[in-house]
Design an enzyme around this catalytic site. Structure first.
Site, PDB file in Angstrom:
ATOM      1  N   SER A 130      28.277  28.021  22.068  1.00 16.94           N
ATOM      2  CA  SER A 130      27.915  26.901  21.193  1.00 16.94           C
ATOM      3  C   SER A 130      28.839  25.705  21.407  1.00 16.94           C
ATOM      4  O   SER A 130      28.538  24.597  20.950  1.00 16.94           O
ATOM      5  CB  SER A 130      27.973  27.344  19.729  1.00 16.94           C
ATOM      6  OG  SER A 130      29.296  27.698  19.359  1.00 16.94           O
ATOM      7  N   ASP A 269      34.388  36.121  17.210  1.00 16.38           N
ATOM      8  CA  ASP A 269      35.848  36.136  17.065  1.00 16.38           C
ATOM      9  C   ASP A 269      36.346  37.272  16.187  1.00 16.38           C
ATOM     10  O   ASP A 269      37.525  37.630  16.228  1.00 16.38           O
ATOM     11  CB  ASP A 269      36.340  34.803  16.488  1.00 16.38           C
ATOM     12  CG  ASP A 269      36.319  33.679  17.510  1.00 16.38           C
ATOM     13  OD1 ASP A 269      36.244  33.977  18.717  1.00 16.38           O
ATOM     14  OD2 ASP A 269      36.376  32.504  17.099  1.00 16.38           O
ATOM     15  N   LYS A 296      36.712  34.816  27.128  1.00 19.91           N
ATOM     16  CA  LYS A 296      37.678  34.214  26.211  1.00 19.91           C
ATOM     17  C   LYS A 296      39.067  34.207  26.856  1.00 19.91           C
ATOM     18  O   LYS A 296      39.192  34.267  28.078  1.00 19.91           O
ATOM     19  CB  LYS A 296      37.670  34.972  24.887  1.00 19.91           C
ATOM     20  CG  LYS A 296      36.352  34.874  24.127  1.00 19.91           C
ATOM     21  CD  LYS A 296      36.123  33.474  23.584  1.00 19.91           C
ATOM     22  CE  LYS A 296      34.919  33.407  22.686  1.00 19.91           C
ATOM     23  NZ  LYS A 296      34.749  32.059  22.079  1.00 19.91           N
TER      24      LYS A 296
END
Length: 390
Positions: A130, A269, A296
């Protein structure tokens, strides 16, 4: 005990960018994390016309600023540290040249742009990070004309876009959702003073501690927040925790823990904290929808699996998730922090309740988002000591 969490990085970075684009307005509180420091410096460098913008290890920062710099007509090269240069930027490499911006990249950083972004119709997938969409939404109100964003796939991680739209609205930017994406008028942004709310994503670690062990109280959280990670309350209740939210205070206390089925598409997350909690629940927990975690600060699915096994937990790694066979207890062990703040914080909770002492390597990676984590951890009764400060 009670803990007060730091300000939300998601809100702070967006607000700092909006304030810079609006030409004024204060943003506070900010905290002292490395990601916030990188944002402040990158915005200063962009305003000063420097030809290199260093984003340290912040994936959100680089994906937000690339289209913003393009909308401003800047000729700059974006660089970074850690795993950031290897994280993909292919969506911009394809999209920006269609709208007047020349791009030079080998797929990641360094990422160089020249030219000026033009208003028009932008097509982008909704099932990639996103952060790409947020970057576009932040940039398009700067243009001399209206633009449309068309999503070519279903939008994932929508709560992060909700945060973006909320912050932009505070700075006078109106974005109209459509059936297929968003309409954005040009020439918006007005300076305002912005107050940053506390960070729900950090609440996940302490709520995991409260779920596995004794009651923990977290103060200052906004129960009406657009942060998707406020879903941690519902997630911990699935594991059997008792959660109470009242007057911006969240209380969490464990009970007889049970396994859970978790779709993490909108809350990626939280996966490290949820996975650690699952290790203490007797039975099999399945976490899916988290494939983006492989890109990540570390490959978080691999990092979680590696460290759960190091602590005696049986775990299977899926392409987009984890299957965790909890027994209700974990062993002490040596944890590889993988230079990843969320891995270090999650496994600090596991170590606090492990049968034996643990060593967590690269614990300094918490500085990326939560430098005071171990101070708060110890204030709540945790026992953590620096054994080698190089």
């Amino acid at each position: 005990g009670t803990v007060q969490l730091p300000p939300s990085k998601s809100f702070a970075i967006r607000a700092l960018i909006c304030s810079a684009l609006a030409g004024g307005g204060s943003v506070a509180p900010l905290g002292t994390s490395a990601d916030i420091a990188a944002t402040v410096q990158a915005l200063a460098d962009l305003a000063a016309g420097r030809d290199e913008i260093f984003c340290n290890e912040s994936g959100s920062l680089v994906r937000f600023l690339i289209p913003v710099a393009a909308a401003l007509g800047k000729s700059v090269t974006f660089t970074g540290a850690g795993r950031l240069p290897r994280r993909p930027l292919d969506a911009f490499a394809t999209l920006l040249p269609q709208h007047g911006v020349q791009v030079q990249t080998d797929g990641g950083l360094p990422f160089s742009i020249t030219g000026k972004l033009r208003p028009g119709q932008y097509e982008i997938a909704g099932n990639v990070s996103s952060q790409y969409l947020t970057g576009l939404l932040l940039a398009l109100p700067l243009l001399d004309g209206d633009s449309a964003v068309l999503l070519t796939t279903e939008l994932e991680s929508k709560p992060y876009i909700d945060i973006t739209l909320q912050v932009m609205a505070a700075f006078g930017v109106q974005v109209r959702p459509t059936d297929f994406g968003y309409l954005v008028r040009g020439n918006q942004y007005k300076p305002v003073d912005f107050t940053v709310e506390s960070d729900w994503s950090h609440a996940a670690f302490f709520m995991a501690a409260g779920t596995v062990g004794q009651e923990i109280e977290i103060a200052g959280l906004n129960p009406a927040s657009t942060q998707g990670d406020k879903a941690v309350c519902a997630m911990m209740e699935r594991f059997g925790a008792r959660v109470e939210v009242r007057d911006r205070i969240v209380r969490c206390c464990g009970g007889e823990l049970r396994p859970a089925e978790i779709d993490a598409r909108d809350i990626p997350d939280m996966v490290p904290a949820l996975a650690v909690t699952a290790a203490f629940a007797k039975g099999t927990t399945r976490i899916t929808g988290a494939g983006r975690l492989r890109f990540k600060e570390s490959d978080r699915l691999q990092s979680v699996a590696l460290n759960l096994r190091a602590m005696g937990v049986q775990v299977e790694e899926l392409p987009d998730g984890l299957v965790i066979h909890g027994t209700g207890a974990v062993q002490g062990g040596t944890v590889d922090g993988c230079n990843d703040h969320r891995i270090v914080m999650a496994f600090s909770v596991a170590a606090a309740y492990a049968a034996g002492d643990s060593v967590i390597k690269q614990a300094e990676s918490i500085n990326k988002t939560y430098p005071a984590f171990f101070e708060d951890f110890c204030a709540l009764g945790g026992k953590a000591d620096v054994i080698s400060n190089r």
